[in-house]
Design a protein around this motif. Sequence first.
Motif, PDB file in Angstrom:
ATOM      1  N   ARG A  87     -19.480  -0.852  26.077  1.00 43.40           N
ATOM      2  CA  ARG A  87     -20.486   0.168  25.775  1.00 43.40           C
ATOM      3  C   ARG A  87     -21.204  -0.226  24.497  1.00 43.40           C
ATOM      4  NH1 ARG A  87     -21.025   5.827  28.300  1.00 43.40           N
ATOM      5  NH2 ARG A  87     -23.225   6.032  27.816  1.00 43.40           N
ATOM      6  N   GLY A  88     -22.513  -0.208  24.520  1.00 45.99           N
ATOM      7  CA  GLY A  88     -23.295  -0.567  23.349  1.00 45.99           C
ATOM      8  C   GLY A  88     -24.763  -0.627  23.713  1.00 45.99           C
ATOM      9  N   PRO A  89     -25.627  -1.074  22.791  1.00 48.32           N
ATOM     10  CA  PRO A  89     -27.064  -1.123  23.070  1.00 48.32           C
ATOM     11  C   PRO A  89     -27.422  -1.930  24.315  1.00 48.32           C
ATOM     12  CG  PRO A  89     -26.664  -1.434  20.734  1.00 48.32           C
ATOM     13  CD  PRO A  89     -25.327  -1.471  21.399  1.00 48.32           C
ATOM     14  N   PRO A  93     -21.035   1.034  31.044  1.00 49.71           N
ATOM     15  CA  PRO A  93     -19.904   0.866  31.967  1.00 49.71           C
ATOM     16  C   PRO A  93     -20.307   0.753  33.433  1.00 49.71           C
ATOM     17  CG  PRO A  93     -19.922   3.071  31.003  1.00 49.71           C
ATOM     18  CD  PRO A  93     -20.902   2.267  30.238  1.00 49.71           C
ATOM     19  N   GLU A  94     -21.443   1.321  33.818  1.00 51.57           N
ATOM     20  CA  GLU A  94     -21.969   1.171  35.174  1.00 51.57           C
ATOM     21  C   GLU A  94     -23.387   0.631  35.057  1.00 51.57           C
ATOM     22  OE1 GLU A  94     -23.005   3.838  39.180  1.00 51.57           O
ATOM     23  OE2 GLU A  94     -21.993   4.760  37.465  1.00 51.57           O
ATOM     24  N   PHE A  95     -23.674  -0.465  35.757  1.00 52.60           N
ATOM     25  CA  PHE A  95     -24.999  -1.064  35.641  1.00 52.60           C
ATOM     26  C   PHE A  95     -25.345  -1.782  36.943  1.00 52.60           C
ATOM     27  CE2 PHE A  95     -21.944  -4.123  34.120  1.00 52.60           C
ATOM     28  CZ  PHE A  95     -22.413  -5.376  34.492  1.00 52.60           C
ATOM     29  N   THR A  96     -26.517  -2.414  36.977  1.00 55.10           N
ATOM     30  CA  THR A  96     -27.004  -3.060  38.191  1.00 55.10           C
ATOM     31  C   THR A  96     -27.147  -4.561  37.969  1.00 55.10           C
ATOM     32  OG1 THR A  96     -28.206  -1.085  38.879  1.00 55.10           O
ATOM     33  CG2 THR A  96     -28.851  -3.159  39.907  1.00 55.10           C
ATOM     34  N   LEU A  97     -26.499  -5.323  38.828  1.00 53.36           N
ATOM     35  CA  LEU A  97     -26.636  -6.770  38.839  1.00 53.36           C
ATOM     36  C   LEU A  97     -27.510  -7.178  40.020  1.00 53.36           C
ATOM     37  CD1 LEU A  97     -23.192  -8.537  38.163  1.00 53.36           C
ATOM     38  CD2 LEU A  97     -25.272  -8.686  36.799  1.00 53.36           C
ATOM     39  N   LEU A  98     -28.517  -7.970  39.734  1.00 51.98           N
ATOM     40  CA  LEU A  98     -29.230  -8.674  40.792  1.00 51.98           C
ATOM     41  C   LEU A  98     -28.476  -9.971  41.020  1.00 51.98           C
ATOM     42  CD1 LEU A  98     -31.576  -9.550  42.636  1.00 51.98           C
ATOM     43  CD2 LEU A  98     -32.744 -10.373  40.570  1.00 51.98           C
ATOM     44  N   GLU A  99     -27.919 -10.127  42.209  1.00 48.38           N
ATOM     45  CA  GLU A  99     -27.164 -11.344  42.508  1.00 48.38           C
ATOM     46  C   GLU A  99     -27.794 -12.005  43.737  1.00 48.38           C
ATOM     47  OE1 GLU A  99     -22.485 -12.630  42.533  1.00 48.38           O
ATOM     48  OE2 GLU A  99     -23.311 -11.139  41.195  1.00 48.38           O
ATOM     49  N   THR A 307     -40.072  -3.350  29.070  1.00 49.34           N
ATOM     50  CA  THR A 307     -40.609  -2.082  28.566  1.00 49.34           C
ATOM     51  C   THR A 307     -40.463  -1.935  27.056  1.00 49.34           C
ATOM     52  OG1 THR A 307     -38.481  -0.966  28.962  1.00 49.34           O
ATOM     53  CG2 THR A 307     -40.123  -0.890  30.743  1.00 49.34           C
ATOM     54  N   GLY A 308     -39.755  -2.859  26.410  1.00 48.77           N
ATOM     55  CA  GLY A 308     -39.545  -2.762  24.971  1.00 48.77           C
ATOM     56  C   GLY A 308     -38.487  -1.769  24.573  1.00 48.77           C
ATOM     57  N   ALA A 309     -37.657  -1.311  25.509  1.00 47.09           N
ATOM     58  CA  ALA A 309     -36.594  -0.343  25.189  1.00 47.09           C
ATOM     59  C   ALA A 309     -35.581  -0.966  24.241  1.00 47.09           C
ATOM     60  CB  ALA A 309     -35.909   0.125  26.468  1.00 47.09           C
ATOM     61  N   ARG A 310     -35.001  -0.162  23.368  1.00 40.97           N
ATOM     62  CA  ARG A 310     -34.042  -0.672  22.382  1.00 40.97           C
ATOM     63  C   ARG A 310     -32.596  -0.521  22.847  1.00 40.97           C
ATOM     64  NH1 ARG A 310     -36.201  -1.697  17.376  1.00 40.97           N
ATOM     65  NH2 ARG A 310     -34.220  -1.327  16.300  1.00 40.97           N
ATOM     66  N   ARG A 311     -32.344   0.415  23.753  1.00 42.12           N
ATOM     67  CA  ARG A 311     -30.988   0.650  24.249  1.00 42.12           C
ATOM     68  C   ARG A 311     -31.011   0.735  25.773  1.00 42.12           C
ATOM     69  NH1 ARG A 311     -27.066   1.977  20.757  1.00 42.12           N
ATOM     70  NH2 ARG A 311     -25.858   2.843  22.489  1.00 42.12           N
ATOM     71  N   ILE A 312     -29.906   0.313  26.393  1.00 42.48           N
ATOM     72  CA  ILE A 312     -29.840   0.256  27.843  1.00 42.48           C
ATOM     73  C   ILE A 312     -29.965   1.643  28.472  1.00 42.48           C
ATOM     74  CG2 ILE A 312     -27.317   0.372  28.008  1.00 42.48           C
ATOM     75  CD1 ILE A 312     -27.522  -1.795  30.212  1.00 42.48           C
ATOM     76  N   GLU A 313     -29.465   2.684  27.785  1.00 38.91           N
ATOM     77  CA  GLU A 313     -29.552   4.041  28.356  1.00 38.91           C
ATOM     78  C   GLU A 313     -30.994   4.476  28.591  1.00 38.91           C
ATOM     79  OE1 GLU A 313     -25.637   4.022  26.093  1.00 38.91           O
ATOM     80  OE2 GLU A 313     -27.676   3.296  25.750  1.00 38.91           O
TER      81      GLU A 313
END
Length: 323
Positions: A87-89, A93-99, A307-313
């Motif tokens: 967990r961090g910028p 814990p849940e995210f999307t991988l393009l594989e 998009t220039g977002a600073r955090r993943i959330e």
Amino acid sequence: MSRARVTAAIRGWFAARDFVEVETPALQVSPGNEAHLHAFATEAVGIAGERAPLYLRTSPEFAAKKLLAAGEPRMFELARVWRNRERGPLHHPEFTLLEWYRAGEPYETLMADCASLLAVAAEAAGAKALIHRDCSIDPLAEPERVTLAEAFDRFAGIDLLARLGDRDALAAEAMGQGVRTAPDDTWADVFSRVLVEKIEPRLGRERATILCEYPVSEAALARPKTSDPRVAERFELYACGVELANCFGELTDPNEQRRRFEAEMAEKARVYGERYPIDEDFLAALGAMPEASGGALGLDRLVMLATGARRIEQVLWGPVAET
């Protein structure tokens, strides 16, 4: 809405190249066998109450390679994955991988894929640059290619290939560069500290960087390069100092893969006091799998940069609540 546009553009890019989109199961008997990846555990309960352990996948890789073995030549998945203790910028814990996977094609082809995907994402988001914090790069610029040996020499003054397997020599040079080490650090621990502290922050600062030819010991699922078996067909893509993708020329030797998995799980048991089962069906499929190359790219991080977002959330539809 930028996330939706980027996702749609990526789907269109793969469809135009005759890839089939697949959906592999999130519940697995093994979540992966890398020492420092941590899974969410659950269990299946049968009609009679019998119980069997299962895990939420940390990657769709095992299931996708079974499809390669079954004859699927080009595939991609936008896979929901889960990793514990992260967990961090840049971590969630849940995210999307393009594989995605290409049967019968060299891993250098994935380098071109990665360059194209940067451009596709930027165009879909209406971005002229990829941005993270104080860094901005042109998404259309050809990525530079840097080997691990070149990066260690350039940014840390260390002859990496001369120090392969020599923990004390590598630690001494790392400490000389101001990198903290501990007496119980393994060679891999010291390698990772140098990589994280001295090298990664300097990658992808002027244009995207493809960091390639990892030592074989640091590429558990990749095959050795035929021209230099000390290093593997593995590369990572960086933009603005952010790791975006991890790609391999895939290992297809089930005996060597088992040996590597067992070594990884022994290290996991040593450090964390636990280990995950080995997926025997995966190893059986590996023996029938054709030569192939495969990549995994963090979709959320790519959208962040577009998009220039600073955090993943900021680019997730619904972040997991913090505990």
